[in-house]
Design a protein around this motif. Structure first.
Motif: not given
Length: 463
Positions: A144-149
């Protein structure tokens, strides 16, 4: 401690009532669900309310979570020092250095239900409780971690690739007499076998050469400035992870990499993304495109692949004497690797020329017998055509080696596993479900068989 153990201990004994209430507000839990530590832990490790909790974080905190995702192990409070604009003084006590930081991490990450923490009882050598505190980013949260970019540029097309850098390396092949002996990736011919850096040529070796060339031309060296045991990644490892998160048509500007360097890497010498990316393009490790006057980058495509059968004549030609001349200006790297696997090379009048090698063909016959390149070579060169016919006739009929073992493998899945593991030709696949391999690799073959869930049965050769 494992991160799962940290979560269990935190839910049962580490949190005050105010902490639990804050987590419930952030993740949308009901306070009634926290009466049982086991139920609270189950809710905490679910994906309920995670998106809203992540959305409340700033960019640097999200990058830190990506770092923890890569790190995969619990960390101490000192690992979060990189989130501060000014690092702690070396002359302060541990509590003086990190006491306020602990409060910030607890407020911004623990109380939002994103990090777990507890006191590690195994850290008996630590003087204070704060030194014994460990933090973890639970594995169930990774998906569920949002994208790095958050908003990478979406650009169609392959971008601009610095092909001349690769071609310059290939052209060194025809200048073997003037090759620098100090070059660890120098070309050579050993008994007709094409060698790069002391090993048989493979595109993967050329990929390693490109990366080392990129790393060496930057300050600090992108590959060797490693402090993994101190909690830092090399700049190259940080970029590998960052680029791995991009979609097929996604590109980034160098400035977007700068905060990632600040979290992932040691800052003794400040890393500057702009020149690093420029060097990456020059060394053919990155491709680039322009958008709105700005240059965006992504990794260059892999060097290996398949060659279109219609294009062989663009880089291969018969020399009239049974050999095949190689055009180093146009041949794809995977095409050079493919022909080098079954040939002996010589350099004549500055031209790399391939001749058939029956022994090498026999080692890899199972790989190339139906290949389009094989058919083209047979049609274009009488010498290759005769060699292919000879190998085909003798295949499975003659075995003239000492200390060779024969095994029968019926399971298709096990065959595939063996083929993938022993691409180097140490295991030869024969007709009738048989394989042959030297005594020296017996333990590796047996280990792979057992690993795939099968038993090894042996028959005494004297029976």
């Amino acid at each position: 401690m494992k991160i799962s153990e940290i979560a269990e201990k935190m839910c049962s004994s580490e949190l005050a009532a105010a902490d639990i209430k804050a987590i419930c507000n952030s993740r949308g839990f009901s306070l009634s669900d926290t009466r049982s530590p086991a139920l609270f832990e189950s809710l905490l490790l679910s994906d309920m309310g995670l998106q809203s909790a992540f959305a409340s974080l700033n960019r640097k905190a999200l990058i830190m979570l990506h770092f923890l995702k890569c790190w995969k192990k619990p960390v101490g409070i000192d690992m979060f020092d990189r989130l501060r604009a000014k690092r702690a003084s070396r002359y302060d006590t541990f509590n003086q250095k990190y006491g306020d930081l602990f409060k910030q991490v607890k407020m911004q990450l623990v109380r939002k239900g994103i990090l777990v923490f507890s006191t590690d009882p195994s850290r008996l050598d630590m003087k204070t409780k704060l030194e014994r505190q460990v933090f973890g980013f639970p594995t169930p949260f990774h998906a569920s971690l949002p994208p790095l970019f958050s908003k990478p540029a979406v650009l169609p097309g392959d971008g601009e690739f610095n092909a001349p850098f690769i071609r310059a390396k290939l052209n060194q092949l025809t200048q073997l007499l003037v090759t620098d002996d100090t070059d660890p990736f120098a070309w050579s011919l050993k008994n007709g076998v094409l060698m790069l850096g002391g090993a048989e040529f493979k595109t993967d070796t050329l990929r390693i050469w490109k990366r080392q060339a990129w790393g060496a031309c930057c300050v600090p060296n992108l590959l060797t400035e490693t402090h993994a045991k101190d909690g830092f990644y090399t700049p190259m490892a940080a970029m590998d992870y960052a680029f791995s998160t991009l979609g097929p048509d996604e590109w980034i500007e160098p400035e977007e990499m700068q905060p990632i360097f600040q979290v992932f890497c040691r800052q003794r010498q400040k890393l500057k993304a702009q020149p690093i990316f420029q060097h990456g393009w020059k060394k053919a490790c990155l491709v680039r495109q322009k958008k709105d006057g700005k240059t965006c980058y992504r990794p260059a495509p892999p060097l290996n692949g398949r060659v279109d059968a219609a294009n062989y004549q663009d880089f291969l030609s018969a020399d009239g004497a049974g050999g095949i001349q190689v055009n180093l200006e146009t041949i794809p790297l995977h095409g050079l690797e493919a022909i080098s696997r079954i040939s002996q090379f010589r350099i004549t009048d500055g031209v790399l020329t391939a001749s058939p090698d029956i022994v090498r063909m026999g080692r890899r016959f199972n790989e190339f017998r139906e290949d389009c390149l094989t058919k083209w070579l047979a049609q274009s060169s009488d010498a290759f055509s005769d060699a292919f016919s000879t190998v085909s006739e003798r295949w499975g009929q003659h075995l003239m080696h000492r200390n060779v073992l024969i095994a029968k493998v019926k399971n298709i899945g096990l065959k595939v596993s063996l083929e993938k593991t022993f691409k180097d030709g140490r295991v030869i696949f024969l007709p009738g479900d048989f394989i042959a391999f030297p005594e020296s690799v017996r333990h590796q073959v047996e280990a792979l068989v057992i690993q795939n869930g099968f038993a090894v049965k042996t028959v005494d050769h004297s029976c």
